[in-house]
Scaffold this motif. Structure first.
Motif, PDB file in Angstrom:
ATOM      1  N   ASP A 212     -21.243 -27.158 -20.841  1.00 39.33           N
ATOM      2  CA  ASP A 212     -20.882 -27.382 -22.184  1.00 39.33           C
ATOM      3  C   ASP A 212     -22.290 -27.811 -23.038  1.00 39.33           C
ATOM      4  N   SER A 213     -22.960 -26.947 -23.438  1.00 33.88           N
ATOM      5  CA  SER A 213     -24.445 -27.226 -23.467  1.00 33.88           C
ATOM      6  C   SER A 213     -24.572 -28.248 -24.980  1.00 33.88           C
ATOM      7  N   ASN A 214     -24.048 -27.870 -26.021  1.00 33.40           N
ATOM      8  CA  ASN A 214     -24.266 -28.744 -27.141  1.00 33.40           C
ATOM      9  C   ASN A 214     -23.479 -29.944 -27.181  1.00 33.40           C
ATOM     10  N   ASN A 215     -22.726 -30.110 -26.082  1.00 30.92           N
ATOM     11  CA  ASN A 215     -22.070 -31.357 -25.745  1.00 30.92           C
ATOM     12  C   ASN A 215     -22.587 -32.252 -24.894  1.00 30.92           C
ATOM     13  N   SER A 216     -23.754 -31.548 -24.191  1.00 31.33           N
ATOM     14  CA  SER A 216     -24.702 -32.152 -23.185  1.00 31.33           C
ATOM     15  C   SER A 216     -23.712 -32.780 -21.960  1.00 31.33           C
ATOM     16  N   ARG A 217     -22.769 -31.778 -21.371  1.00 28.63           N
ATOM     17  CA  ARG A 217     -22.129 -32.206 -20.232  1.00 28.63           C
ATOM     18  C   ARG A 217     -22.007 -30.836 -19.370  1.00 28.63           C
ATOM     19  N   VAL A 218     -21.412 -31.039 -18.394  1.00 25.33           N
ATOM     20  CA  VAL A 218     -20.727 -29.919 -17.449  1.00 25.33           C
ATOM     21  C   VAL A 218     -19.573 -30.673 -17.189  1.00 25.33           C
ATOM     22  N   VAL A 219     -18.569 -29.377 -17.236  1.00 24.77           N
ATOM     23  CA  VAL A 219     -17.001 -29.708 -17.235  1.00 24.77           C
ATOM     24  C   VAL A 219     -16.376 -28.778 -16.215  1.00 24.77           C
ATOM     25  N   LYS A 220     -15.383 -29.352 -15.746  1.00 27.80           N
ATOM     26  CA  LYS A 220     -14.459 -28.456 -14.860  1.00 27.80           C
ATOM     27  C   LYS A 220     -13.113 -28.384 -15.628  1.00 27.80           C
ATOM     28  N   ILE A 221     -12.671 -26.977 -15.586  1.00 26.41           N
ATOM     29  CA  ILE A 221     -11.301 -26.538 -16.173  1.00 26.41           C
ATOM     30  C   ILE A 221     -10.260 -26.181 -15.226  1.00 26.41           C
ATOM     31  N   ASN A 226      -7.087 -27.224 -19.170  1.00 22.55           N
ATOM     32  CA  ASN A 226      -7.496 -28.480 -19.077  1.00 22.55           C
ATOM     33  C   ASN A 226      -8.662 -29.102 -18.645  1.00 22.55           C
ATOM     34  N   ILE A 227      -9.518 -30.022 -19.407  1.00 20.98           N
ATOM     35  CA  ILE A 227     -10.895 -30.654 -18.749  1.00 20.98           C
ATOM     36  C   ILE A 227     -10.349 -31.444 -17.628  1.00 20.98           C
ATOM     37  N   ILE A 228     -10.694 -31.235 -16.430  1.00 19.96           N
ATOM     38  CA  ILE A 228     -10.186 -32.425 -15.447  1.00 19.96           C
ATOM     39  C   ILE A 228     -11.453 -33.040 -14.905  1.00 19.96           C
ATOM     40  N   LEU A 229     -12.397 -32.823 -15.108  1.00 19.32           N
ATOM     41  CA  LEU A 229     -13.854 -33.498 -14.579  1.00 19.32           C
ATOM     42  C   LEU A 229     -14.818 -33.095 -15.689  1.00 19.32           C
ATOM     43  N   THR A 230     -15.550 -34.335 -16.033  1.00 19.14           N
ATOM     44  CA  THR A 230     -16.884 -34.287 -16.959  1.00 19.14           C
ATOM     45  C   THR A 230     -17.994 -35.130 -16.147  1.00 19.14           C
ATOM     46  N   ILE A 231     -19.039 -34.347 -16.293  1.00 17.25           N
ATOM     47  CA  ILE A 231     -20.457 -34.765 -15.752  1.00 17.25           C
ATOM     48  C   ILE A 231     -21.127 -35.070 -16.951  1.00 17.25           C
ATOM     49  N   LYS A 232     -21.606 -36.161 -17.219  1.00 14.35           N
ATOM     50  CA  LYS A 232     -22.439 -36.307 -18.266  1.00 14.35           C
ATOM     51  C   LYS A 232     -24.157 -36.807 -17.925  1.00 14.35           C
ATOM     52  N   THR A 233     -24.095 -37.544 -16.782  1.00 15.84           N
ATOM     53  CA  THR A 233     -25.541 -38.196 -16.277  1.00 15.84           C
ATOM     54  C   THR A 233     -25.693 -37.542 -14.962  1.00 15.84           C
ATOM     55  N   ALA A 234     -26.982 -37.691 -14.681  1.00 18.81           N
ATOM     56  CA  ALA A 234     -27.537 -37.484 -13.141  1.00 18.81           C
ATOM     57  C   ALA A 234     -28.657 -38.462 -12.818  1.00 18.81           C
ATOM     58  N   GLY A 235     -28.692 -39.168 -12.045  1.00 15.74           N
ATOM     59  CA  GLY A 235     -29.615 -40.193 -11.579  1.00 15.74           C
ATOM     60  C   GLY A 235     -30.108 -41.074 -12.777  1.00 15.74           C
ATOM     61  N   ASN A 236     -28.674 -41.472 -13.674  1.00 16.74           N
ATOM     62  CA  ASN A 236     -28.808 -42.492 -14.605  1.00 16.74           C
ATOM     63  C   ASN A 236     -29.598 -41.795 -15.911  1.00 16.74           C
ATOM     64  N   ILE A 237     -29.750 -40.577 -16.025  1.00 19.90           N
ATOM     65  CA  ILE A 237     -30.311 -39.923 -17.251  1.00 19.90           C
ATOM     66  C   ILE A 237     -29.338 -39.001 -17.819  1.00 19.90           C
ATOM     67  N   ALA A 238     -28.904 -39.023 -18.801  1.00 17.87           N
ATOM     68  CA  ALA A 238     -28.097 -38.270 -19.475  1.00 17.87           C
ATOM     69  C   ALA A 238     -28.594 -36.726 -19.572  1.00 17.87           C
ATOM     70  N   LEU A 239     -27.465 -36.007 -19.249  1.00 17.98           N
ATOM     71  CA  LEU A 239     -27.732 -34.537 -19.337  1.00 17.98           C
ATOM     72  C   LEU A 239     -28.021 -34.126 -20.706  1.00 17.98           C
ATOM     73  N   LYS A 240     -28.884 -33.210 -20.968  1.00 12.57           N
ATOM     74  CA  LYS A 240     -29.353 -32.698 -22.310  1.00 12.57           C
ATOM     75  C   LYS A 240     -29.425 -31.361 -22.248  1.00 12.57           C
ATOM     76  N   HIS A 241     -28.322 -30.734 -22.876  1.00 12.06           N
ATOM     77  CA  HIS A 241     -28.157 -29.233 -23.192  1.00 12.06           C
ATOM     78  C   HIS A 241     -28.374 -28.400 -21.697  1.00 12.06           C
ATOM     79  N   PRO A 242     -27.589 -28.599 -20.848  1.00 11.32           N
ATOM     80  CA  PRO A 242     -27.399 -27.798 -19.620  1.00 11.32           C
ATOM     81  C   PRO A 242     -27.265 -26.590 -19.887  1.00 11.32           C
ATOM     82  N   LYS A 243     -28.051 -25.623 -19.041  1.00 16.33           N
ATOM     83  CA  LYS A 243     -27.671 -24.251 -19.260  1.00 16.33           C
ATOM     84  C   LYS A 243     -27.201 -23.413 -18.246  1.00 16.33           C
ATOM     85  N   GLY A 244     -27.606 -23.710 -17.001  1.00 14.56           N
ATOM     86  CA  GLY A 244     -26.964 -22.778 -15.620  1.00 14.56           C
ATOM     87  C   GLY A 244     -26.208 -23.680 -14.878  1.00 14.56           C
ATOM     88  N   VAL A 245     -25.278 -23.032 -14.037  1.00 10.81           N
ATOM     89  CA  VAL A 245     -24.646 -24.040 -13.144  1.00 10.81           C
ATOM     90  C   VAL A 245     -24.320 -22.774 -11.914  1.00 10.81           C
TER      91      VAL A 245
END
Length: 290
Positions: A212-221, A226-245
């Motif tokens: 979910d690039s411009n929300n700077s997160r990865v979500v599971k639907i 319905n969104i059932i999982l949200t990932i917003k950080t990795a290694g104590n650093i916030a995700l910033k415009h993720p592109k690929g999974v």
């Protein structure tokens, strides 16, 4: 917003990446990255050693996919073609000349054992999905009048064997699902809270994981949207415009954290990946959670 059961952060690799886009992982655990602003594909091991391919051919690559023979297919966005390389990085073919206007995400599908693989690719500026035979001839075009600057595609089959194309429909902030014949089956927008969805995949049980690039997160639907999982950080650093999974054979989740210029991995246990043999010492910085 739901943030539950977030998978464990395992690894981050920094490798002088410049806006990494779509990614793939082969059966041995090597990571293939469309390193967009460096105009190449990078193949990495888990130590950050890498091999570059295509740097004299590619122009802003966004999509990368592998076939069963480990040939590498790349969506070269600004030249509007798919470039095919063998596993050693030798250029084999150019596919789609005259058909595309900005190639983005793509996948390779093995239909049946006795049938040739097909290449499914996003044509972003013409707002369609184009399907090619392995010899480069056009097989089908779907999604006409349904898409708005799509970014990625994933092929999923249900328990009955029925095939569906899931498409990250970026500028409409939703996900479109088409059947094998190109008919629109469903639109998922998660209550209109997705913002420029990009790379996506579908798990065996039909759940969608999307950058979910411009929300700077990865979500599971879930299958109900319905969104059932949200990932917003990795290694104590916030995700910033993720592109690929993508997922590896163990079910670990790999994310191209584009604006942080890194690849991050979540899951339970990393696979054992042999070190790449490289001509020069080019080990990149990395973080590993022990």
């Amino acid at each position: 917003e739901v943030v539950v059961g977030t998978p464990e952060f395992l690894l981050a690799i920094y490798d002088k990446l410049s806006h990494p886009d779509k990614i793939a992982v082969d059966k041995d655990g090597y990571i293939y990255i469309a390193d967009r602003e460096n105009d190449c594909i990078k193949i990495l091991d888990h130590k950050g050693n890498f091999i570059k391919i295509g740097q004299e051919i590619l122009n802003k690559p966004e999509g990368v996919a592998l076939d069963s023979a480990r040939n590498i297919y790349v969506g070269s966005r600004n030249t509007s073609v798919i470039e095919k390389f063998d596993s050693e990085g030798n250029h084999l073919a150019t596919i789609g000349q005259g058909f595309f206007n900005k190639v983005c995400g793509l996948k390779v599908e093995k239909v049946k054992e006795d049938e040739e693989e097909k290449i499914i690719a996003i044509d972003r500026n013409q707002n369609v999905i184009r399907i090619f035979n392995s010899d480069g001839t056009l097989y089908n075009t779907i999604g006409q009048n349904q898409l708005n600057k799509p970014e990625d595609v994933f092929i999923w089959k249900d328990k009955r064997g029925d095939k569906y194309y899931y498409v990250a429909n970026r500028n409409a902030d939703n996900i479109k699902i088409f059947n094998e014949n190109g008919g629109l089956v469903k639109t998922i927008d998660c209550g209109k809270i997705l913002l420029k969805p990009d790379g996506l995949l579908v798990t065996e049980n039909g759940q969608i994981i999307v950058a979910d690039s411009n929300n700077s997160r990865v979500v599971k639907i879930d299958k109900y949207g319905n969104i059932i999982l949200t990932i917003k950080t990795a290694g104590n650093i916030a995700l910033k415009h993720p592109k690929g999974v993508c997922l590896d054979n163990l079910g670990n989740l790999y994310v191209a954290d584009s604006m942080n210029k890194r690849i991050v991995v979540f899951g339970e246990k990393l696979p054992e990946v042999p070190d790449l043999e490289v001509e020069e010492a080019n080990e990149a910085s990395k973080e590993r959670k022990v």
